[in-house]
Design a protein around this motif. Structure first.
Motif, mmCIF file in Angstrom:
data_model
loop_
_atom_site.group_PDB
_atom_site.id
_atom_site.type_symbol
_atom_site.label_atom_id
_atom_site.label_comp_id
_atom_site.label_asym_id
_atom_site.label_seq_id
_atom_site.Cartn_x
_atom_site.Cartn_y
_atom_site.Cartn_z
ATOM 1 N N TYR A 82 0.295 -1.070 0.103
ATOM 2 C CA TYR A 82 -0.168 -0.040 0.264
ATOM 3 C C TYR A 82 0.675 1.205 0.108
ATOM 4 O O TYR A 82 1.816 0.983 0.461
ATOM 5 N N ALA A 83 0.024 2.300 -1.244
ATOM 6 C CA ALA A 83 0.797 3.781 -0.837
ATOM 7 C C ALA A 83 0.363 4.232 0.023
ATOM 8 O O ALA A 83 -0.648 5.222 -0.369
ATOM 9 N N PHE A 84 0.437 4.833 1.201
ATOM 10 C CA PHE A 84 -0.227 5.409 1.993
ATOM 11 C C PHE A 84 -0.042 7.439 2.115
ATOM 12 O O PHE A 84 1.377 7.806 1.898
ATOM 13 N N GLY A 85 -0.687 8.136 1.643
ATOM 14 C CA GLY A 85 -0.368 9.101 1.382
ATOM 15 C C GLY A 85 -0.312 10.286 2.905
ATOM 16 O O GLY A 85 -0.509 9.704 3.956
ATOM 17 N N PRO A 86 -0.006 11.295 2.581
ATOM 18 C CA PRO A 86 0.849 11.717 4.970
ATOM 19 C C PRO A 86 -0.679 12.776 5.048
ATOM 20 O O PRO A 86 -0.452 12.362 6.285
ATOM 21 N N ASN A 87 -1.300 12.788 4.223
ATOM 22 C CA ASN A 87 -2.706 13.130 5.494
ATOM 23 C C ASN A 87 -3.346 11.501 5.800
ATOM 24 O O ASN A 87 -4.774 11.532 7.504
ATOM 25 N N ASP A 88 -3.456 10.836 4.961
ATOM 26 C CA ASP A 88 -3.781 8.975 5.863
ATOM 27 C C ASP A 88 -3.441 8.841 7.206
ATOM 28 O O ASP A 88 -2.378 8.806 7.710
ATOM 29 N N LYS A 89 -4.753 8.952 7.568
ATOM 30 C CA LYS A 89 -4.075 8.751 9.279
ATOM 31 C C LYS A 89 -4.939 6.995 9.323
ATOM 32 O O LYS A 89 -5.088 5.845 8.549
ATOM 33 N N PRO A 90 -4.950 6.072 10.585
ATOM 34 C CA PRO A 90 -5.386 4.772 10.293
ATOM 35 C C PRO A 90 -6.852 4.413 10.403
ATOM 36 O O PRO A 90 -6.794 3.471 9.425
ATOM 37 N N VAL A 91 -8.039 5.312 10.365
ATOM 38 C CA VAL A 91 -9.122 5.044 9.830
ATOM 39 C C VAL A 91 -8.720 4.261 7.860
ATOM 40 O O VAL A 91 -9.691 3.432 7.178
ATOM 41 N N ASP A 92 -7.991 5.391 7.433
ATOM 42 C CA ASP A 92 -7.726 5.793 5.680
ATOM 43 C C ASP A 92 -7.348 4.550 5.597
ATOM 44 O O ASP A 92 -7.400 4.248 4.337
ATOM 45 N N MET A 93 -6.284 3.624 5.826
ATOM 46 C CA MET A 93 -5.186 3.273 5.957
ATOM 47 C C MET A 93 -5.941 1.856 6.068
ATOM 48 O O MET A 93 -5.796 1.278 4.826
ATOM 49 N N LEU A 94 -6.405 1.512 7.268
ATOM 50 C CA LEU A 94 -7.251 0.234 7.261
ATOM 51 C C LEU A 94 -8.777 0.149 6.373
ATOM 52 O O LEU A 94 -9.153 -0.952 5.432
ATOM 53 N N SER A 95 -9.074 1.697 5.835
ATOM 54 C CA SER A 95 -9.682 1.525 4.839
ATOM 55 C C SER A 95 -10.425 0.410 3.212
ATOM 56 O O SER A 95 -10.789 -0.231 2.565
ATOM 57 N N GLN A 96 -8.646 1.430 3.053
ATOM 58 C CA GLN A 96 -8.233 0.720 2.459
ATOM 59 C C GLN A 96 -7.961 -0.385 1.989
ATOM 60 O O GLN A 96 -7.353 -1.083 1.157
ATOM 61 N N MET A 97 -7.404 -1.287 2.850
ATOM 62 C CA MET A 97 -6.724 -2.585 3.072
ATOM 63 C C MET A 97 -8.160 -3.439 3.300
ATOM 64 O O MET A 97 -8.714 -4.158 1.656
ATOM 65 N N VAL A 98 -9.318 -2.739 3.224
ATOM 66 C CA VAL A 98 -10.875 -3.746 3.677
ATOM 67 C C VAL A 98 -10.982 -3.518 2.325
ATOM 68 O O VAL A 98 -11.745 -4.625 1.359
ATOM 69 N N ALA A 99 -11.478 -2.683 1.097
ATOM 70 C CA ALA A 99 -11.723 -2.031 0.275
ATOM 71 C C ALA A 99 -10.629 -3.294 -0.730
ATOM 72 O O ALA A 99 -11.528 -3.600 -1.829
ATOM 73 N N ARG A 100 -9.230 -3.427 -0.564
ATOM 74 C CA ARG A 100 -8.456 -4.334 -1.640
ATOM 75 C C ARG A 100 -9.154 -5.438 -1.397
ATOM 76 O O ARG A 100 -9.521 -6.862 -2.049
ATOM 77 N N TRP A 101 -9.587 -6.068 -0.034
ATOM 78 C CA TRP A 101 -9.790 -7.077 -0.290
ATOM 79 C C TRP A 101 -11.639 -7.220 -0.408
ATOM 80 O O TRP A 101 -12.051 -8.271 -1.116
ATOM 81 N N GLN A 102 -12.161 -6.531 -0.294
ATOM 82 C CA GLN A 102 -13.577 -6.518 -1.443
ATOM 83 C C GLN A 102 -13.441 -6.491 -2.737
ATOM 84 O O GLN A 102 -13.849 -7.446 -3.039
ATOM 85 N N GLN A 103 -12.358 -6.120 -4.141
ATOM 86 C CA GLN A 103 -11.695 -6.495 -4.388
ATOM 87 C C GLN A 103 -11.897 -7.662 -5.364
ATOM 88 O O GLN A 103 -11.959 -8.726 -6.150
ATOM 89 N N ALA A 104 -10.632 -8.276 -3.970
ATOM 90 C CA ALA A 104 -10.632 -9.506 -4.490
ATOM 91 C C ALA A 104 -11.346 -10.945 -4.284
ATOM 92 O O ALA A 104 -11.786 -11.449 -4.874
ATOM 93 N N ALA A 105 -12.476 -10.555 -3.011
ATOM 94 C CA ALA A 105 -13.744 -10.983 -3.646
ATOM 95 C C ALA A 105 -14.509 -10.916 -4.450
ATOM 96 O O ALA A 105 -15.228 -11.640 -4.610
ATOM 97 N N ASP A 106 -14.382 -9.518 -5.251
ATOM 98 C CA ASP A 106 -15.447 -9.733 -6.046
ATOM 99 C C ASP A 106 -15.011 -10.263 -7.167
ATOM 100 O O ASP A 106 -15.466 -10.817 -8.193
ATOM 101 N N ASP A 107 -13.754 -10.347 -7.323
ATOM 102 C CA ASP A 107 -13.184 -10.546 -8.860
ATOM 103 C C ASP A 107 -13.463 -12.404 -8.389
ATOM 104 O O ASP A 107 -13.116 -13.217 -9.813
ATOM 105 N N ALA A 108 -13.265 -13.201 -7.358
ATOM 106 C CA ALA A 108 -13.690 -14.216 -6.794
ATOM 107 C C ALA A 108 -15.012 -14.693 -6.787
ATOM 108 O O ALA A 108 -15.631 -16.057 -6.785
ATOM 109 N N ASP A 109 -16.033 -13.904 -7.621
ATOM 110 C CA ASP A 109 -17.071 -13.814 -6.954
ATOM 111 C C ASP A 109 -17.679 -15.051 -5.780
ATOM 112 O O ASP A 109 -18.225 -15.641 -5.651
ATOM 113 N N LEU A 110 -16.910 -14.141 -4.585
ATOM 114 C CA LEU A 110 -17.058 -14.626 -3.526
ATOM 115 C C LEU A 110 -18.709 -15.267 -2.433
ATOM 116 O O LEU A 110 -18.684 -16.208 -2.086
#
Length: 373
Positions: free
Chosen positions: A193-221
């Motif tokens: 992940y490439a986190f920006g200088p204004n990213d807070k913990p909530v932003d970082m964790l949200s990005q990680m969950v969003a990336r999981w959602q992408q993988a779940a959608d790709d696999a049609d979970l």
């Protein structure tokens, strides 16, 4: 007196009032003259603006300004931000520089450090170089538990583990699906992940969950879960078991099939018997050498003694493991064992005696290469 009516009044022709006519003519001439002057000066200014150079700072610039290029920004949007922040003197100077620089169409989204009062071309040179992106790169490998992921985030960012934990206590804030039941274990996707200088913990964790959602959608979970007769959360649990057990991508679909076969047949009385779940219950990393006492640990995650799936994922699965759980390889295997620890070669079988032969070979080779036997 005539009977044809009253005599008509005599009248004289009236002379026009010349004073008012002259005034109107003078006003008209003044308006025309003003219009001609305005048109002429406006035209001159337009020509001057058309052919003269736009306002630009001579440079070299001073101080430091952090500017952000957002998704969808074009040269005009970026230039306006630079003007507002006092970086370039005019929008026209920046857009002119962008028109003559073919790299301007590839400016990446993110934050850049520039200076105040820079020449527009110099400011553009900063933005077109991706090495100037200000970001924190954090890599989360596959197969880590939630607490290990938090440790990495805390170590490689400016935030503490407690700050990340506080966000994890608010699962809705990071977009966890309802079926995760508020537990982010397995749902923080392993990636860089490439986190920006204004990213807070909530932003970082949200990005990680969003990336999981992408993988779940790709696999049609969700669609795969319905087809297989499980919940999406159960498939994520199976994906985490596959991640912990399979050493090679070509084996992941087979490992997933073994798990389904054990759940759906009486070959092992519904026991998955996966040692990684025991280690999770014990709160320690995967490893050989579990004792009989370890194998009896009282935990719903202990699949040695509890039939069925554990309550949830035991680690973070990657794309391949999620895909394997959603689309397992067809087969009747019930057992598997890694017979070559160096290459990861794994044997699969539906015969217990054959499994024991594979296991004895693996154990003998392991004992030959270690002093733990």
């Amino acid at each position: 007196m005539s009977d044809i009516g009253l005599p008509l009044k005599s009248h004289r022709a009236r002379r026009p009032r010349r004073g008012l006519g002259c005034l109107a003519l003078l006003v008209l001439l003044a308006v025309l003259a003003g219009g001609l002057y305005w048109g002429a000066t406006t035209g001159i200014e337009a020509v001057r603006d058309r052919f003269s150079d736009p306002e630009d700072y001579p440079g070299p610039g001073h101080g430091s300004v952090l500017v952000e290029v957002k998704e969808g920004d074009n040269a005009t949007d970026i230039g306006q931000v630079l003007v507002d922040e006092g970086v370039v003197a005019s929008l026209e100077a920046f857009t002119d520089a962008a028109r003559t620089n073919p790299d301007s169409t590839g400016i990446q989204v993110g934050f850049y450090e520039v200076q105040k009062e820079m020449p527009a071309a110099d400011a553009l040179d900063v933005l077109v170089d991706p090495d100037n992106l200000i970001q924190t790169a954090v890599t989360i490998p596959e197969g880590l538990r939630l607490e290990q992921i938090v440790e990495i985030l805390a170590k490689q960012t400016d935030f503490s583990a407690k700050q990340f934990d506080r966000v994890l206590d608010r699962p809705d804030a990071i977009g966890l699906p309802a079926y995760a039941k508020g537990n982010a274990e397995g749902y923080l996707f392993p990636a860089t992940y490439a986190f920006g200088p204004n990213d807070k913990p909530v932003d970082m964790l949200s990005q990680m969950v969003a990336r999981w959602q992408q993988a779940a959608d790709d696999a049609d979970l969700e669609g795969a879960a319905e087809k297989l007769g499980y919940t999406p959360h159960e498939l994520m649990t199976i994906a985490s078991l596959v991640e912990s057990e399979a050493n090679r991508d070509q084996d992941r679909g087979k490992v997933a099939r073994v798990i389904y076969n054990r759940l759906e047949t009486d070959a092992t009385n519904g026991l998955l018997q996966i040692d990684a779940t025991v280690n999770y219950a014990l709160g320690r990393d995967l490893g050989l050498g579990l004792t009989e006492e370890d194998l009896q640990v009282d935990s719903p995650y202990n699949t040695r003694v509890n039939p069925g799936l554990p309550p949830g994922p035991i680690e973070a699965p990657g794309d391949a493991a999620i895909e394997a759980a959603a689309h397992p390889t067809e087969g009747d295997w019930v057992y598997y064992v890694t017979v070559d620890l160096d290459t990861g070669e794994t044997k699969f079988t539906d015969d217990y005696d054959e499994f024991l032969k594979f296991k004895n070979v693996e154990l003998a080779e392991y004992c030959d290469s270690s002093d733990r036997c």
